[in-house]
Scaffold this motif. Sequence first.
Motif, PDB file in Angstrom:
ATOM      1  N   SER A   1      11.972  59.794 -23.184  1.00 29.57           N
ATOM      2  CA  SER A   1      10.657  59.579 -22.583  1.00 29.57           C
ATOM      3  C   SER A   1      10.768  58.556 -21.460  1.00 29.57           C
TER       4      SER A   1
ATOM      5  N   LEU B   1       9.459  63.716 -22.340  1.00 34.58           N
ATOM      6  CA  LEU B   1       8.098  63.300 -22.059  1.00 34.58           C
ATOM      7  C   LEU B   1       8.048  62.387 -20.832  1.00 34.58           C
TER       8      LEU B   1
ATOM      9  N   LEU C   1      -0.691  61.416 -27.524  1.00 35.20           N
ATOM     10  CA  LEU C   1       0.577  61.497 -28.255  1.00 35.20           C
ATOM     11  C   LEU C   1       0.357  62.026 -29.665  1.00 35.20           C
TER      12      LEU C   1
ATOM     13  N   TYR D   1       2.165  65.369 -31.009  1.00 35.44           N
ATOM     14  CA  TYR D   1       3.002  65.465 -32.211  1.00 35.44           C
ATOM     15  C   TYR D   1       2.499  66.573 -33.125  1.00 35.44           C
TER      16      TYR D   1
END
Length: 985
Positions: A376, A320, A360, A364
């Motif tokens: 990340s 990420l 986020l 997920y």
Amino acid sequence: MNVNLGIDIGSTTVKIVAVRDGKIIHKRYERHFSKVREKAVELVREARALIGEDAAIRCAITGSAGLGVAKAANIDFVQEVYATRKAVGVHVPQADVVIELGGEDAKIVFLSGQLEERMNGSCAGGTGAFIDQMAVLLDVTPAQLDELSLGAERIYTIASRCGVFAKSDIQPLLNEGARKEDVAASIFQAVVNQTLTGLAQGRDIAGDVLFLGGPLFFFKGLQKQFQKTLALTDEHAHFPDLAPYAIAAGAAEYAGGTKAEYSVQSLLDALEKAADAPVIAQYLPPLFQNQQEYDAFKTRHGVHDVMTQNVTVYEGNAYLGIDCGSTTTKLVLIGEDNQILFHHYQSNKGNPADVIREQLTKLYGLCGGRVHIVSSAVTGYGEALIQNAFGVDFGLVETVAHFRAARHFCPDVDFIIDIGGQDIKCFKIRNKCIDNISLNEACSSGCGSFIETFARSMGYSIEEFCKLGLFAEHPIDLGSRCTVFMNSSVKQAQKDGAGIDAISAGLSVSVVKNALYKVIRAHSPDELGKNIVVQGGTFLNDAILRSFEQEIGRNVTRPAISGLMGAYGAALHAKDNTPARSSLLSEGELAEFTHTVQSVRCGLCENHCSLTVNQFSGGRRFISGNRCDKPLGKGDHKELPNLYRWKLEKIKSYALPAETPAPLGKIGLPFGLNFYELLPFWTTLLRGLGFEPVLSDVSTRELYQKGQHSIPSDTVCYPAKLMHGHIENLLAKGIKSIFYPCMTYNLDEGRATNCYNCPVVAYYPELLQANMSALHGADFMMPYFELTEKRRFIQQAAKFFCGKYPQIKKKQIEPAVENAYQALADYYAQIRDEGQKAIAYADTHGLEIAVIAGRPYHIDPEINHGIDQLISSYGMVIVSEDAVWQLAEAPEVHVLNQWTYHSRMYGAAEYVTHKENAQLIQLVSFGCGIDAVTTDEMRAICESRGKIYTQLKIDEISNLGAAKIRIRSMLAAVEEGRKLAKKRS
């Protein structure tokens, strides 16, 4: 029936007032959205029934946009300041001062005492347009901005002399979690400050003050800040219902004395004729001649794409990247083959943490149990906040992230330009390493946020607005200037009737010219490179990309994910540095995520920083606004040598109070400008003559505000502005005798063709005496002295001191002067000794040395805003230019070198080029005209031997976000260069 009609055509609104028999029978106030002439016709047509078809109308037009309409329609025009006086004389005759703020115009009329009228120039800072821009930045309506301001708990320092500087203050505050209520009130306070410093310019605003204009009528928060700052009671502060229409009412009063008479129809005919009048403007060639040319352009740039795969079908590890930028937030999730699995790009709306939490959570949900985010990274203005909030594994400086992404698309890239919402970043690449970095300073001139703000003010999305310009036949030439001045050019083009398409295309060209000629300062395309990569959300605008290619005369690479390059680079960095276990918040932890913000004043050191404390679930917190590590709980570690800190404490020690009273009493010295260097000289001399020198307090924001009302020029440098506060501070201490000599020359150190002081340093006492009414009852001494020749100075000192103080005998002068020169020589020697100790410490411990090249008064903490502590926090030893300039030969320069401080800086730059672990950082004050001479020379000296030149511009703006980027970018580039050099060896 006779009717007097006043039409006020301002930069953003049209107001109309009809008067019959001395009474207002109709008034109207509407925004014209740049349809200036059409809106004027519309408002007259609306008033037609009230006026009556058989009415004999006398009409006058006023306002900043009214002259062109009046000329085209052949209707009488009255200058708006005169119209203001007419309105006040009729409707509020007791007023002593009139303050009127319009859309882009501001004026003060002093009616009592000496009659005086002052207006802003072509800059729209501190006006209604400025407030509109700030509302857009906060993602609220102007009315909501006003409502927010009423719930403020504290005021931040925000510049308002132009909307761009204000954005540079506000955006980091928002990214660091500051309350919108506080920011809103701070915006209104900035408008007040701009009015006082930019228009009042030292003249007192007192008595009955009349506030006119739309902003001062509609914004209660602005009214509150004006009343508070000017200490006006309700009895003396007048906000009449007529405020938005007052200038139009004044025009109506003026119309009563004109000769031309109209019927409603003939008046409409004249105005409609003006609406149809041709426009005269400077044009540019079209961006695209036809659709075929545009299609070919799109095809050529379409090849620079990146592979994508839907996250809902991918299985495996993912990485990420987050780019929390100045105005937008971007997320990119990549897979093992660097393919993009998920991406998101949106405005952060003043709260990036909410945007990232939302995305986020969504991510997920899309990943399910198939995709595992194992690493990340975050970059951008909000990097530290987001890393702390969400447990992101890595934080990296923007320049490194963008270079990593650019290298993915063009391995041989040698020049990268990134134009973001508020930033322009350019870096040259040499030997696969960032070699030089150029960033815009505290000014976002020509960046994407300006186009976005303008588009939204016109009712367009930025995408719609930019497309309008692609096929404009005659783009308007708006030049390459500061954004607010450009904004004025845009408004003028609108007033002249230019179409939105022509303005859109013209703005695209101007953004490019600003980047090329104001930031990069390119003289030819060859200076940029052969393999140029352009990126940043602004370059998604095809009009800007086309303008860039046309301006440099060559094709460039624009990745299809231009707006996501920071996030993509961060994702690649996360993949390159995968940790054993990611610290990113899990889906469950994210569901429990909370975020609160609190503003506090730190008291752990003399800085007294205004801190924004962000508290997150899990006990995590992020503190911003600090200039040192103490509020972070890191204050016990060993402090590195810092000559800025040492010099400040040393110079203060020269004015410690005397143990016994001096025979000639106390004499005040304002602690600013060249006193930061010559204090050892003057205190020693004055003590030797029988005085007790008393120093004003170290500069603070509060001290500046005490003297703000007497500053006659808003463009003078901040160090000079502070002198007004220092004088007020001395007077408040009861000091009635103040010594501040004028000095044309500095000390001659043999490195320059002359040894001038800058004109501001040399003669600022003259300005203080002329503009500070508080000095009228004080003994303000400002003799002309020169220290270059000791014998001559002895004669000057004897003439002045013995002539003014009979108690002082000529025989006292020479020994006192000798001691003063020796004290100054000792001070210089101690600086050099401390510099050698700091350099030795850095060499022994393997540390980088930051040679901060500036002026002596840059050690003032209110001027440098703790930049030295910020640089030190990155593990660098701080040395000042006056400690090292003599350690290198005088370099060859290509300008007339006639300033003592300049020659020191050139010597310091030369020293850095011969010292492997030393890096140069030049401090420049906004408004310093002669420092503009040094910057190119300093850059040339550094680059001649492969050193990176870093410049930090400083002013009353206290947020160090841009400075952090520059310093971290410089350190990253140095580190990368050494790694590559090690590999090659």
